[in-house]
Design a protein around this motif. Structure first.
Motif, PDB file in Angstrom:
ATOM      1  N   MET A  53       0.828  -1.201   0.000  1.00 40.06           N
ATOM      2  CA  MET A  53       0.000   0.000   0.000  1.00 40.06           C
ATOM      3  C   MET A  53       0.865   1.254   0.000  1.00 40.06           C
ATOM      4  O   MET A  53       1.950   1.263   0.550  1.00 40.06           O
ATOM      5  N   SER A  54       0.371   2.299  -0.623  1.00 32.04           N
ATOM      6  CA  SER A  54       1.086   3.573  -0.654  1.00 32.04           C
ATOM      7  C   SER A  54       0.893   4.304   0.659  1.00 32.04           C
ATOM      8  O   SER A  54       0.027   3.973   1.483  1.00 32.04           O
ATOM      9  N   LYS A  55       1.696   5.357   0.852  1.00 32.18           N
ATOM     10  CA  LYS A  55       1.531   6.194   2.040  1.00 32.18           C
ATOM     11  C   LYS A  55       0.141   6.817   2.089  1.00 32.18           C
ATOM     12  O   LYS A  55      -0.442   6.989   3.167  1.00 32.18           O
ATOM     13  N   LEU A  56      -0.400   7.166   0.926  1.00 32.10           N
ATOM     14  CA  LEU A  56      -1.735   7.755   0.880  1.00 32.10           C
ATOM     15  C   LEU A  56      -2.773   6.745   1.361  1.00 32.10           C
ATOM     16  O   LEU A  56      -3.637   7.079   2.191  1.00 32.10           O
ATOM     17  N   GLU A  57      -2.709   5.532   0.870  1.00 29.03           N
ATOM     18  CA  GLU A  57      -3.661   4.498   1.298  1.00 29.03           C
ATOM     19  C   GLU A  57      -3.516   4.194   2.788  1.00 29.03           C
ATOM     20  O   GLU A  57      -4.504   4.005   3.499  1.00 29.03           O
ATOM     21  N   ASP A  58      -2.263   4.133   3.261  1.00 34.55           N
ATOM     22  CA  ASP A  58      -2.023   3.869   4.679  1.00 34.55           C
ATOM     23  C   ASP A  58      -2.644   4.951   5.558  1.00 34.55           C
ATOM     24  O   ASP A  58      -3.284   4.663   6.578  1.00 34.55           O
ATOM     25  N   ALA A  90       9.813  18.206   9.365  1.00 29.80           N
ATOM     26  CA  ALA A  90      10.038  18.906  10.632  1.00 29.80           C
ATOM     27  C   ALA A  90       8.790  18.959  11.504  1.00 29.80           C
ATOM     28  O   ALA A  90       8.844  19.408  12.648  1.00 29.80           O
ATOM     29  N   SER A  91       7.659  18.470  10.968  1.00 30.80           N
ATOM     30  CA  SER A  91       6.388  18.603  11.691  1.00 30.80           C
ATOM     31  C   SER A  91       6.224  17.593  12.816  1.00 30.80           C
ATOM     32  O   SER A  91       5.387  17.788  13.704  1.00 30.80           O
ATOM     33  N   GLY A  92       6.963  16.500  12.763  1.00 35.69           N
ATOM     34  CA  GLY A  92       6.840  15.471  13.785  1.00 35.69           C
ATOM     35  C   GLY A  92       5.665  14.544  13.603  1.00 35.69           C
ATOM     36  O   GLY A  92       5.336  13.751  14.496  1.00 35.69           O
ATOM     37  N   ARG A  93       4.969  14.636  12.454  1.00 34.60           N
ATOM     38  CA  ARG A  93       3.860  13.733  12.160  1.00 34.60           C
ATOM     39  C   ARG A  93       3.857  13.432  10.666  1.00 34.60           C
ATOM     40  O   ARG A  93       4.655  13.992   9.914  1.00 34.60           O
ATOM     41  N   GLU A  94       2.984  12.536  10.258  1.00 33.89           N
ATOM     42  CA  GLU A  94       2.931  12.146   8.844  1.00 33.89           C
ATOM     43  C   GLU A  94       2.195  13.206   8.041  1.00 33.89           C
ATOM     44  O   GLU A  94       0.991  13.420   8.219  1.00 33.89           O
ATOM     45  N   VAL A  95       2.918  13.894   7.185  1.00 33.09           N
ATOM     46  CA  VAL A  95       2.334  14.858   6.246  1.00 33.09           C
ATOM     47  C   VAL A  95       2.803  14.455   4.854  1.00 33.09           C
ATOM     48  O   VAL A  95       4.010  14.359   4.616  1.00 33.09           O
ATOM     49  N   LEU A  96       1.871  14.216   3.952  1.00 29.73           N
ATOM     50  CA  LEU A  96       2.211  13.737   2.624  1.00 29.73           C
ATOM     51  C   LEU A  96       2.431  14.900   1.662  1.00 29.73           C
ATOM     52  O   LEU A  96       1.748  15.931   1.738  1.00 29.73           O
ATOM     53  N   ILE A  97       3.381  14.703   0.753  1.00 28.85           N
ATOM     54  CA  ILE A  97       3.714  15.719  -0.252  1.00 28.85           C
ATOM     55  C   ILE A  97       3.051  15.345  -1.567  1.00 28.85           C
ATOM     56  O   ILE A  97       3.336  14.288  -2.145  1.00 28.85           O
ATOM     57  N   ALA A  98       2.158  16.214  -2.029  1.00 27.26           N
ATOM     58  CA  ALA A  98       1.469  16.003  -3.299  1.00 27.26           C
ATOM     59  C   ALA A  98       2.081  16.915  -4.347  1.00 27.26           C
ATOM     60  O   ALA A  98       2.046  18.134  -4.219  1.00 27.26           O
ATOM     61  N   GLY A  99       2.642  16.309  -5.370  1.00 27.06           N
ATOM     62  CA  GLY A  99       3.257  17.072  -6.447  1.00 27.06           C
ATOM     63  C   GLY A  99       2.203  17.662  -7.364  1.00 27.06           C
ATOM     64  O   GLY A  99       1.560  16.954  -8.153  1.00 27.06           O
ATOM     65  N   GLY A 105      11.037  14.246  -3.895  1.00 28.52           N
ATOM     66  CA  GLY A 105      10.467  13.511  -2.775  1.00 28.52           C
ATOM     67  C   GLY A 105       8.955  13.536  -2.658  1.00 28.52           C
ATOM     68  O   GLY A 105       8.419  13.332  -1.559  1.00 28.52           O
ATOM     69  N   ALA A 106       8.225  13.747  -3.768  1.00 31.15           N
ATOM     70  CA  ALA A 106       6.764  13.740  -3.708  1.00 31.15           C
ATOM     71  C   ALA A 106       6.242  12.349  -3.369  1.00 31.15           C
ATOM     72  O   ALA A 106       6.787  11.337  -3.805  1.00 31.15           O
ATOM     73  N   ASP A 107       5.171  12.299  -2.582  1.00 36.14           N
ATOM     74  CA  ASP A 107       4.509  11.046  -2.220  1.00 36.14           C
ATOM     75  C   ASP A 107       3.337  10.725  -3.134  1.00 36.14           C
ATOM     76  O   ASP A 107       2.907   9.570  -3.224  1.00 36.14           O
ATOM     77  N   ILE A 108       2.778  11.764  -3.761  1.00 35.48           N
ATOM     78  CA  ILE A 108       1.581  11.651  -4.596  1.00 35.48           C
ATOM     79  C   ILE A 108       1.792  12.525  -5.833  1.00 35.48           C
ATOM     80  O   ILE A 108       2.401  13.592  -5.740  1.00 35.48           O
ATOM     81  N   LEU A 109       1.279  12.084  -6.969  1.00 38.07           N
ATOM     82  CA  LEU A 109       1.199  12.935  -8.151  1.00 38.07           C
ATOM     83  C   LEU A 109      -0.222  13.491  -8.191  1.00 38.07           C
ATOM     84  O   LEU A 109      -1.185  12.735  -8.318  1.00 38.07           O
ATOM     85  N   TRP A 110      -0.346  14.804  -8.061  1.00 36.65           N
ATOM     86  CA  TRP A 110      -1.651  15.448  -7.860  1.00 36.65           C
ATOM     87  C   TRP A 110      -1.975  16.315  -9.082  1.00 36.65           C
ATOM     88  O   TRP A 110      -1.549  17.463  -9.187  1.00 36.65           O
ATOM     89  N   VAL A 111      -2.709  15.755 -10.013  1.00 37.05           N
ATOM     90  CA  VAL A 111      -3.091  16.438 -11.254  1.00 37.05           C
ATOM     91  C   VAL A 111      -4.382  17.201 -10.981  1.00 37.05           C
ATOM     92  O   VAL A 111      -5.398  16.598 -10.636  1.00 37.05           O
ATOM     93  N   GLU A 112      -4.358  18.516 -11.133  1.00 37.91           N
ATOM     94  CA  GLU A 112      -5.490  19.317 -10.656  1.00 37.91           C
ATOM     95  C   GLU A 112      -5.951  20.381 -11.648  1.00 37.91           C
ATOM     96  O   GLU A 112      -5.247  20.739 -12.583  1.00 37.91           O
TER      97      GLU A 112
END
Length: 344
Positions: free
Chosen positions: A1-6, A99-108, A143-150
């Protein structure tokens, strides 16, 4: 599973971020300038942009790379800097997230090319795939976690982006802007968007809507999408209330309280990823974070509920024209009369 799904499995619903463009304008960006150049020229301001959204509780932050494809960057003589600007944008967002100390996902963030596809324009499908692939290379390097086409309008452009994302081993999200009588500028309906999922070269992890006109219009769009496919993971990223023209400015009238109501209604409508688009500040997002954390699932809203709580539709669907098109198509195929579908 991806980080997004997790993360979706762990939290149930996720908060995306707010407005990049309007926030950067408040920091001094000038109309006509390319915000993506700030990834290199003003990195501290981009970090501040992301930090505000992370502090407000965002689980997903979008990179400052919306227009960082070769076709848009050529307007600023920067078409040779695609990989550099995308990698820098993703790296800045990752720096803040880590630096946030929690899981924050990067969407490209990947926006439209700004070009018309053949035969209406000069851009070929193959050229669009190449442009998106070049941008994706930089986002993944950063280092993007997601490809975000918008903010998409044309089906061909969505499919080209998905083709470029194929085989990347990173989840793809696609959102469209339903800003023209309930459809995209190129005529795609929210129901049609939901039905596209199996037609992409790379199956999106989520589909949805962003930007457009008002928050009510966006809620109506995602209600159509979740009705068409209740199992779809849907993104709702609305503008902050209803835009108003005041002199030379577009002012977004949504209050934090209104955006909190919008977040509750989006969740009840079946959305799993909620955020804000134009005009949505970190203050609005903090109220939305509170709404997500306190949410108790309620009844699916009707369109009347949306209008009563969020405001009128800015660009309502043209039901008579839609019905006429459906009737014409049915008669051409030898079918009988068909009724236009009602929202909600």
């Amino acid at each position: 599973m991806s980080k997004l799904e997790d993360l979706l499995a762990a939290k149930g619903a996720l908060l995306a971020d707010g407005a990049t463009g309007t926030t950067l304008f408040d920091m001094g960006l000038t109309s006509g300038d390319a915000p993506e150049l700030w990834n290199v020229d003003e990195p501290d301001k981009i970090r501040k942009l992301h930090q505000g959204f992370v502090d407000a509780g965002s689980d997903i932050i979008l990179t400052n790379t919306f227009g960082a494809n070769r076709h848009r960057l050529k307007l600023h003589n920067a078409e040779g800097r695609v990989k550099e600007l995308n990698a820098a944008g993703a790296w800045l967002a990752r720096d803040v997230a880590e630096a946030s100390g929690r899981e924050v996902l990067i969407a490209g963030s990947i926006g439209p090319t700004g070009e018309l596809f053949q035969p209406l324009g000069a851009l070929s499908y193959e050229e669009a795939v190449e442009a998106f692939a070049e941008q994706i290379d930089g986002l993944i390097e950063g280092g993007a976690d997601i490809l975000w086409v918008e903010t998409m309008s044309a089906v061909e452009e969505m499919k080209a982006a998905a083709e470029a994302a194929k085989g990347r081993d990173i989840p793809l999200v696609i959102t469209a802007s339903f800003d023209t009588a309930g459809k995209t500028m190129m005529g795609l309906s929210p129901k049609g968007m939901a039905q596209l999922k199996t037609e992409f070269a790379c199956t999106p992890a989520a589909l949805g809507s962003n930007c457009g006109v008002g928050a009510s219009d966006l809620l109506a769009a995602i209600m159509d999408m979740t009705a068409a496919d209740p199992d779809l993971i849907v993104v709702a990223k609305a503008n902050c209330g209803i835009p108003e023209i005041r002199g030379d400015e577009v002012v977004y009238t949504g209050t934090p309280e209104l955006m909190a109501k919008y977040a509750h209604m989006a969740l009840n409508a079946g959305a799993r990823i909620i955020g804000g688009c134009c005009g949505t500040s970190s203050g609005h997002l903090a109220a939305m974070r509170g709404a997500l954390d306190a949410h108790v699932q309620g009844d699916r809203p009707s369109l009347e509920d949306v209008l009563a709580n969020i405001g009128p539709l800015v660009s309502p669907p043209n039901l008579e024209a839609d019905a006429a098109r459906e009737e014409s198509a049915a008669e051409g195929a030898g079918g009988g009369r068909r009724r236009g579908r009602r929202r909600g």
